[in-house]
Design an enzyme around this catalytic site. Sequence first.
Site, PDB file in Angstrom:
ATOM      1  N   CYS A  79      44.865  33.307  40.220  1.00 22.59           N
ATOM      2  CA  CYS A  79      46.239  33.779  40.373  1.00 22.59           C
ATOM      3  C   CYS A  79      47.218  32.708  39.901  1.00 22.59           C
ATOM      4  O   CYS A  79      47.204  32.332  38.737  1.00 22.59           O
ATOM      5  CB  CYS A  79      46.496  34.228  41.812  1.00 22.59           C
ATOM      6  SG  CYS A  79      47.992  35.238  41.957  1.00 22.59           S
ATOM      7  N   HIS A 180      42.842  38.418  42.006  1.00 20.79           N
ATOM      8  CA  HIS A 180      42.147  37.719  43.090  1.00 20.79           C
ATOM      9  C   HIS A 180      40.698  38.205  43.151  1.00 20.79           C
ATOM     10  O   HIS A 180      40.458  39.259  43.728  1.00 20.79           O
ATOM     11  CB  HIS A 180      42.844  37.989  44.421  1.00 20.79           C
ATOM     12  CG  HIS A 180      44.128  37.250  44.569  1.00 20.79           C
ATOM     13  ND1 HIS A 180      44.193  35.981  45.080  1.00 20.79           N
ATOM     14  CD2 HIS A 180      45.390  37.579  44.233  1.00 20.79           C
ATOM     15  CE1 HIS A 180      45.446  35.558  45.070  1.00 20.79           C
ATOM     16  NE2 HIS A 180      46.191  36.522  44.560  1.00 20.79           N
ATOM     17  N   GLU A 182      38.388  37.241  45.001  1.00 16.39           N
ATOM     18  CA  GLU A 182      37.948  37.287  46.404  1.00 16.39           C
ATOM     19  C   GLU A 182      38.508  38.494  47.130  1.00 16.39           C
ATOM     20  O   GLU A 182      38.139  38.768  48.261  1.00 16.39           O
ATOM     21  CB  GLU A 182      38.336  35.975  47.106  1.00 16.39           C
ATOM     22  CG  GLU A 182      39.797  35.821  47.527  1.00 16.39           C
ATOM     23  CD  GLU A 182      40.770  35.455  46.405  1.00 16.39           C
ATOM     24  OE1 GLU A 182      40.384  35.524  45.225  1.00 16.39           O
ATOM     25  OE2 GLU A 182      41.925  35.117  46.715  1.00 16.39           O
TER      26      GLU A 182
END
Lengths: 205, 252
Positions: A79, A180, A182
């Site tokens: 990011c 992102h 994750e």
Amino acid sequence: MIAIIDYGMGNLHSVSKAVERLGAEAVVTSSPAEILAADGAILPGVGAFGDAMANLRETGLESVVKEYAASGKPLLGICLGMQLLFDESEEHGQHAGLSLLPGKVVRFQGDYKVPHMGWNELSFTHDSPIFQELAPGHVYFVHSYHALPQRKEDLLATTDYYQPVTAIVGRGSVYGMQFHPEKSGELGMALLGNFVKLVESKAKD
Amino acid sequence: MLAKRIIPCLDVKDGRVVKGVNFVNLRDAGDPVELAAIYDKEGADELVFLDISASVEGRATMIEVVRRTAGEITIPFTVGGGISSTDDMKRLLRAGADKIGINTAAIRNPDLISDGSKTFGAQCIVVAIDAKYNAEWGEWEVYTHGGRNPTGIRALEWAKDAERRGAGELLLTSMDADGTKDGFDLPLTAAVSGSVGIPVIASGGAGNAAHFVDVFSQGKADAGLAASIFHYKEVSVREVKDALRAQGVNVR
């Protein structure tokens, strides 16, 4: 060991948990020695570009990240962390970045909703070990600025938001993901998993 | 192009999931972390936790729920309920929440929106608006305290104000539609979505998969949120997405 670089910006807990779920060891750290000794490093980041660079400078981590990258060990910016890899950003004034990849970061301009927030589909533009054996799918983006890499070959994947938007960049062992991983379901975890594999294979060399 | 998002909402009290029908008569539907992981696997695009604990202990429990959830799921999640300072926001974001929802506190102190936005970034500030049609005005009025107190504020104006102050997203609940299962409030959703340049999550009234098709096509929403229909397995996230895909709506 993968160092999650802690410079006071963003949600490090989720990244570190995701790395652990992939079976790798993660340490959230701001220690130069620990970062430089790690097999892999992740530069996360949520917030404003200028604040992030100021924090990196104040903590002495700007030169550490550069030294780490020069060592040729895998580095992943996520990011804002991806945007920091470039030369400069126009977010709230002009700010110099880490200059690990040539290019700049600009604001989305147009008659559409900003931030670009939500799930958008990847298109792979160049072959890369980072998406080995993966099919493109949706990943989770949240950003108001986007990167324009100077070299076409550094752009590994894009997504479409009223224009092609830089989604994954990479050169040598330096990688960046605008979304992102994750927070991007199975595909995000698989992409992060490929980074972990790169780290592990480099560590064995 | 961006996919339309489906967001299950979990009302959490003292660490357990509950869902109010019209905000009263709570029923217990289980462990929030377990439910969150199930929704993640089912294809939910995001989750919202609404903390309705009234006590300090309940709020402390919520931090633990957030921490456990962040370690368990691979999709973003928002935490709302009882957040009234940037310190509250910081604690939840540190624990692993991706976004913070503010409602009554933002009405009471609108600077909270700009302070949160400046400190943590607009992307993690979700302003929740509970709106109810005011026949006298011919438009919608903002309510606070879980929909109990009218504010005299026009919902469309508050939506625009929240955006100006730095909200990254709006979570718009129709008090008229909530709990009815007759479908989202399409006029309200379309009116708000048409007046702001930030994403709008529509909430209240979802009863079946077709209601989600309507809220994206006619309501111009960016995301649709529902609670009880998902919790009681009346329809699954997957079924909703299949229905949307069949109607040509872009979903993940």
